[in-house]
Design an enzyme around this catalytic site. Structure first.
Site, PDB file in Angstrom:
ATOM      1  N   ARG A 100      40.445  53.225  49.007  1.00 55.37           N
ATOM      2  CA  ARG A 100      40.380  51.957  48.279  1.00 55.37           C
ATOM      3  C   ARG A 100      41.497  51.962  47.242  1.00 55.37           C
ATOM      4  O   ARG A 100      41.745  52.967  46.573  1.00 55.37           O
ATOM      5  CB  ARG A 100      39.027  51.792  47.587  1.00 55.37           C
ATOM      6  CG  ARG A 100      38.891  50.469  46.845  1.00 55.37           C
ATOM      7  CD  ARG A 100      37.601  50.388  46.056  1.00 55.37           C
ATOM      8  NE  ARG A 100      37.536  49.148  45.285  1.00 55.37           N
ATOM      9  CZ  ARG A 100      36.627  48.887  44.367  1.00 55.37           C
ATOM     10  NH1 ARG A 100      35.690  49.781  44.080  1.00 55.37           N
ATOM     11  NH2 ARG A 100      36.644  47.732  43.714  1.00 55.37           N
ATOM     12  N   HIS A 101      42.198  50.843  47.128  1.00 49.71           N
ATOM     13  CA  HIS A 101      43.344  50.770  46.218  1.00 49.71           C
ATOM     14  C   HIS A 101      42.960  51.149  44.795  1.00 49.71           C
ATOM     15  O   HIS A 101      41.791  51.062  44.387  1.00 49.71           O
ATOM     16  CB  HIS A 101      43.939  49.355  46.230  1.00 49.71           C
ATOM     17  CG  HIS A 101      43.013  48.315  45.662  1.00 49.71           C
ATOM     18  ND1 HIS A 101      42.837  48.104  44.312  1.00 49.71           N
ATOM     19  CD2 HIS A 101      42.191  47.423  46.276  1.00 49.71           C
ATOM     20  CE1 HIS A 101      41.976  47.137  44.123  1.00 49.71           C
ATOM     21  NE2 HIS A 101      41.553  46.699  45.292  1.00 49.71           N
ATOM     22  N   GLU A 103      43.168  50.810  40.523  1.00 52.13           N
ATOM     23  CA  GLU A 103      42.812  49.695  39.634  1.00 52.13           C
ATOM     24  C   GLU A 103      43.925  48.651  39.607  1.00 52.13           C
ATOM     25  O   GLU A 103      45.095  48.979  39.414  1.00 52.13           O
ATOM     26  CB  GLU A 103      42.571  50.207  38.218  1.00 52.13           C
ATOM     27  CG  GLU A 103      42.172  49.113  37.230  1.00 52.13           C
ATOM     28  CD  GLU A 103      42.145  49.612  35.804  1.00 52.13           C
ATOM     29  OE1 GLU A 103      41.053  49.683  35.214  1.00 52.13           O
ATOM     30  OE2 GLU A 103      43.237  49.935  35.272  1.00 52.13           O
ATOM     31  N   SER A 104      43.551  47.383  39.789  1.00 54.32           N
ATOM     32  CA  SER A 104      44.524  46.296  39.726  1.00 54.32           C
ATOM     33  C   SER A 104      44.520  45.677  38.322  1.00 54.32           C
ATOM     34  O   SER A 104      43.621  45.925  37.511  1.00 54.32           O
ATOM     35  CB  SER A 104      44.199  45.216  40.762  1.00 54.32           C
ATOM     36  OG  SER A 104      43.100  44.419  40.332  1.00 54.32           O
ATOM     37  N   ASN A 107      41.385  43.819  37.898  1.00 57.34           N
ATOM     38  CA  ASN A 107      40.255  44.724  37.678  1.00 57.34           C
ATOM     39  C   ASN A 107      40.160  45.053  36.193  1.00 57.34           C
ATOM     40  O   ASN A 107      39.079  45.032  35.593  1.00 57.34           O
ATOM     41  CB  ASN A 107      40.418  46.026  38.458  1.00 57.34           C
ATOM     42  CG  ASN A 107      40.289  45.854  39.954  1.00 57.34           C
ATOM     43  OD1 ASN A 107      40.922  46.561  40.714  1.00 57.34           O
ATOM     44  ND2 ASN A 107      39.461  44.912  40.402  1.00 57.34           N
ATOM     45  N   ARG A 150      48.423  45.372  46.128  1.00 62.15           N
ATOM     46  CA  ARG A 150      47.738  46.511  45.517  1.00 62.15           C
ATOM     47  C   ARG A 150      47.376  47.572  46.544  1.00 62.15           C
ATOM     48  O   ARG A 150      47.410  48.776  46.240  1.00 62.15           O
ATOM     49  CB  ARG A 150      46.512  46.054  44.737  1.00 62.15           C
ATOM     50  CG  ARG A 150      45.463  45.247  45.508  1.00 62.15           C
ATOM     51  CD  ARG A 150      44.475  44.636  44.533  1.00 62.15           C
ATOM     52  NE  ARG A 150      43.349  43.933  45.151  1.00 62.15           N
ATOM     53  CZ  ARG A 150      43.368  42.658  45.493  1.00 62.15           C
ATOM     54  NH1 ARG A 150      44.478  41.941  45.316  1.00 62.15           N
ATOM     55  NH2 ARG A 150      42.292  42.073  46.013  1.00 62.15           N
ATOM     56  N   GLU A 204      40.786  42.069  51.050  1.00 62.10           N
ATOM     57  CA  GLU A 204      39.515  41.946  50.331  1.00 62.10           C
ATOM     58  C   GLU A 204      38.841  40.646  50.762  1.00 62.10           C
ATOM     59  O   GLU A 204      39.504  39.714  51.237  1.00 62.10           O
ATOM     60  CB  GLU A 204      39.772  41.935  48.825  1.00 62.10           C
ATOM     61  CG  GLU A 204      38.543  41.786  47.947  1.00 62.10           C
ATOM     62  CD  GLU A 204      37.507  42.874  48.168  1.00 62.10           C
ATOM     63  OE1 GLU A 204      36.788  42.774  49.191  1.00 62.10           O
ATOM     64  OE2 GLU A 204      37.400  43.790  47.344  1.00 62.10           O
ATOM     65  N   TYR A 207      36.897  35.394  47.591  1.00 62.60           N
ATOM     66  CA  TYR A 207      35.823  35.043  46.661  1.00 62.60           C
ATOM     67  C   TYR A 207      35.759  33.554  46.347  1.00 62.60           C
ATOM     68  O   TYR A 207      35.000  33.134  45.467  1.00 62.60           O
ATOM     69  CB  TYR A 207      35.957  35.852  45.361  1.00 62.60           C
ATOM     70  CG  TYR A 207      35.138  37.122  45.381  1.00 62.60           C
ATOM     71  CD1 TYR A 207      33.790  37.110  45.029  1.00 62.60           C
ATOM     72  CD2 TYR A 207      35.697  38.336  45.771  1.00 62.60           C
ATOM     73  CE1 TYR A 207      33.030  38.266  45.058  1.00 62.60           C
ATOM     74  CE2 TYR A 207      34.951  39.498  45.798  1.00 62.60           C
ATOM     75  CZ  TYR A 207      33.616  39.461  45.438  1.00 62.60           C
ATOM     76  OH  TYR A 207      32.863  40.617  45.475  1.00 62.60           O
ATOM     77  N   LYS A 215      34.241  37.797  35.125  1.00 64.91           N
ATOM     78  CA  LYS A 215      32.939  38.110  35.713  1.00 64.91           C
ATOM     79  C   LYS A 215      31.793  37.899  34.721  1.00 64.91           C
ATOM     80  O   LYS A 215      30.740  37.372  35.086  1.00 64.91           O
ATOM     81  CB  LYS A 215      32.935  39.544  36.241  1.00 64.91           C
ATOM     82  CG  LYS A 215      33.882  39.751  37.413  1.00 64.91           C
ATOM     83  CD  LYS A 215      33.907  41.196  37.880  1.00 64.91           C
ATOM     84  CE  LYS A 215      34.889  41.366  39.032  1.00 64.91           C
ATOM     85  NZ  LYS A 215      34.985  42.783  39.477  1.00 64.91           N
ATOM     86  N   ARG A 231      27.861  38.624  44.685  1.00 63.52           N
ATOM     87  CA  ARG A 231      28.660  39.848  44.750  1.00 63.52           C
ATOM     88  C   ARG A 231      28.069  40.899  45.669  1.00 63.52           C
ATOM     89  O   ARG A 231      28.813  41.655  46.303  1.00 63.52           O
ATOM     90  CB  ARG A 231      28.808  40.455  43.341  1.00 63.52           C
ATOM     91  CG  ARG A 231      29.596  39.620  42.365  1.00 63.52           C
ATOM     92  CD  ARG A 231      29.820  40.383  41.072  1.00 63.52           C
ATOM     93  NE  ARG A 231      30.655  41.568  41.296  1.00 63.52           N
ATOM     94  CZ  ARG A 231      30.848  42.510  40.377  1.00 63.52           C
ATOM     95  NH1 ARG A 231      30.255  42.439  39.197  1.00 63.52           N
ATOM     96  NH2 ARG A 231      31.626  43.538  40.645  1.00 63.52           N
ATOM     97  N   ARG A 232      26.747  40.994  45.758  1.00 65.80           N
ATOM     98  CA  ARG A 232      26.149  42.149  46.420  1.00 65.80           C
ATOM     99  C   ARG A 232      25.258  41.829  47.626  1.00 65.80           C
ATOM    100  O   ARG A 232      24.817  42.736  48.312  1.00 65.80           O
ATOM    101  CB  ARG A 232      25.333  42.953  45.399  1.00 65.80           C
ATOM    102  CG  ARG A 232      26.214  43.711  44.404  1.00 65.80           C
ATOM    103  CD  ARG A 232      27.014  44.782  45.113  1.00 65.80           C
ATOM    104  NE  ARG A 232      27.901  45.513  44.214  1.00 65.80           N
ATOM    105  CZ  ARG A 232      29.205  45.268  44.099  1.00 65.80           C
ATOM    106  NH1 ARG A 232      29.760  44.301  44.820  1.00 65.80           N
ATOM    107  NH2 ARG A 232      29.952  45.965  43.269  1.00 65.80           N
ATOM    108  N   HIS A 274      40.528  47.648  50.683  1.00 67.06           N
ATOM    109  CA  HIS A 274      39.760  47.132  49.552  1.00 67.06           C
ATOM    110  C   HIS A 274      38.284  47.491  49.663  1.00 67.06           C
ATOM    111  O   HIS A 274      37.807  47.905  50.723  1.00 67.06           O
ATOM    112  CB  HIS A 274      39.933  45.616  49.486  1.00 67.06           C
ATOM    113  CG  HIS A 274      41.360  45.196  49.483  1.00 67.06           C
ATOM    114  ND1 HIS A 274      42.074  44.936  48.346  1.00 67.06           N
ATOM    115  CD2 HIS A 274      42.232  45.007  50.515  1.00 67.06           C
ATOM    116  CE1 HIS A 274      43.317  44.613  48.653  1.00 67.06           C
ATOM    117  NE2 HIS A 274      43.429  44.647  49.963  1.00 67.06           N
TER     118      HIS A 274
END
Length: 347
Positions: A100-101, A103-104, A107, A150, A204, A207, A215, A231-232, A274
């Protein structure tokens, strides 16, 4: 006649063919494109249906049947794409690395990023370099990344730490000029390169209307419970966005259509992508249910290693945990590769 022309264009890298006017019908998942080869112009609409299964449900997926193999500018750069019995006999084991990339910049700012193309922070760069150190003794023959910077930065930075010292080269296949202009004319240089394929299917999840929103502010506006669902949950998308289920359809279809073929042929593959696209692939590899995958958390910049052997994926977790020696002792071929690297740099 149409079938013969398409087959010819697909199986030879030297054919002067390219795809144009590519589009994707999101509702029906039908890929249509125009094939131009040796003066013959054909309008073709193709779909390929497949399925992947979890313990509790089966999801139908559709994937365009155009292969990256016809887009590779240099045959020497590209690993064999076939899955013939001959290539299977040559190697019955391959390594699959998932990263996984790092931190962007969004982020860091606690913003919904999704498919917005945001680069890494300084911390993200450091995470990518550390990931490279952790996989520096694992063989890599082919790299796949998403189309987002990223993920590409993470792959490139990680490979600067690899002991093989090979250079990752991004393959550009957007048009014939891009393929011609990116050709390499030194055979020695080609041997020191690792091909990198970028694919939007590994992006990714999108969204939707949450992209770019903070967020915490979004939770204050819509309620913590609603944002948690967006999100989940597995099958509830944010407004005008993708659910994890929708992301899994495209990511897993791409993995099974293109990446798994490389593993079958004995190529060692790294995927830099991602959180959600990798969760989707891990769901397929580990046969997780839709409930199990929503609780799966992936840390940024921490590699995961799978061994593909005899048609099965065996997870080894992070390549350095619990001990590096334990990973190499697990398979004979990894131990031999590590020994070869040691001997190369001791001489």
């Amino acid at each position: 006649m149409v079938s013969a022309a398409y087959h010819q264009a697909s199986v030879t890298l030297q054919s002067r063919c390219h795809f144009s006017n590519s589009c994707l019908n999101q509702q029906n998942r039908i890929a249509s494109f125009r094939l131009i080869s040796k003066g013959v112009q054909l309008d073709i609409a193709l779909t390929r249906r497949g399925t992947y299964s979890s313990r509790r449900r089966t999801i139908a997926v559709t994937q365009a049947s155009a292969s990256h193999s016809i887009m590779v500018p240099d045959p020497v750069l590209s690993p064999s794409s076939g899955t013939s019995s001959e290539s299977k006999k040559k190697s019955n084991e391959a390594a699959l690395i998932l990263i996984r990339h790092g931190e962007s910049m969004w982020n860091e700012k606690n913003l919904f990023t999704g498919c917005v193309d945001v680069p890494l922070t300084k911390k993200g760069v450091e995470e990518a370099i550390e990931a490279g150190k952790r996989i520096s003794n694992i063989p890599v023959d082919m790299i796949y990344t998403s189309s987002l910077i990223r993920a590409q930065m993470t792959a490139m930075l990680a490979m600067t730490e690899h002991r093989c010292k090979k250079v990752p080269i991004i393959l550009h296949d957007e048009n014939e000029q891009a393929r011609v202009w990116s050709q390499i004319f030194s055979e020695d240089t080609k041997k020191q390169c690792i091909p990198v394929v970028t694919a939007w299917q590994l992006n990714e999840r999108m969204y939707g209307e949450l992209q770019g929103l903070n967020k915490q502010e979004t939770a204050d506006r819509y309620g913590t419970e609603q944002v948690h669902v967006w999100r989940r949950s597995y099958d509830t998308p944010p407004p005008n966005g993708e659910s994890l289920e929708m992301c899994a359809e495209r990511a897993v279809a791409y993995f099974t259509e293109f990446i798994q073929a490389q593993l079958f042929s004995g190529k060692n593959v790294m995927i830099a992508a991602h959180g959600n696209s990798l969760r989707s692939i891990i769901m397929y590899l580990d046969k997780l249910t839709s409930q199990e995958v929503i609780s799966l958390e992936l840390s940024t910049g921490i590699p995961m290693l799978y061994i593909f052997k005899e048609g099965r994926f065996i997870r080894r977790g992070s390549p350095v945990a619990p001990t590096e020696a334990g990973v190499y002792a697990y398979t004979k071929s990894l131990a031999q590769y590590r020994q070869k690297l040691d001997e190369m740099f001791q001489s």
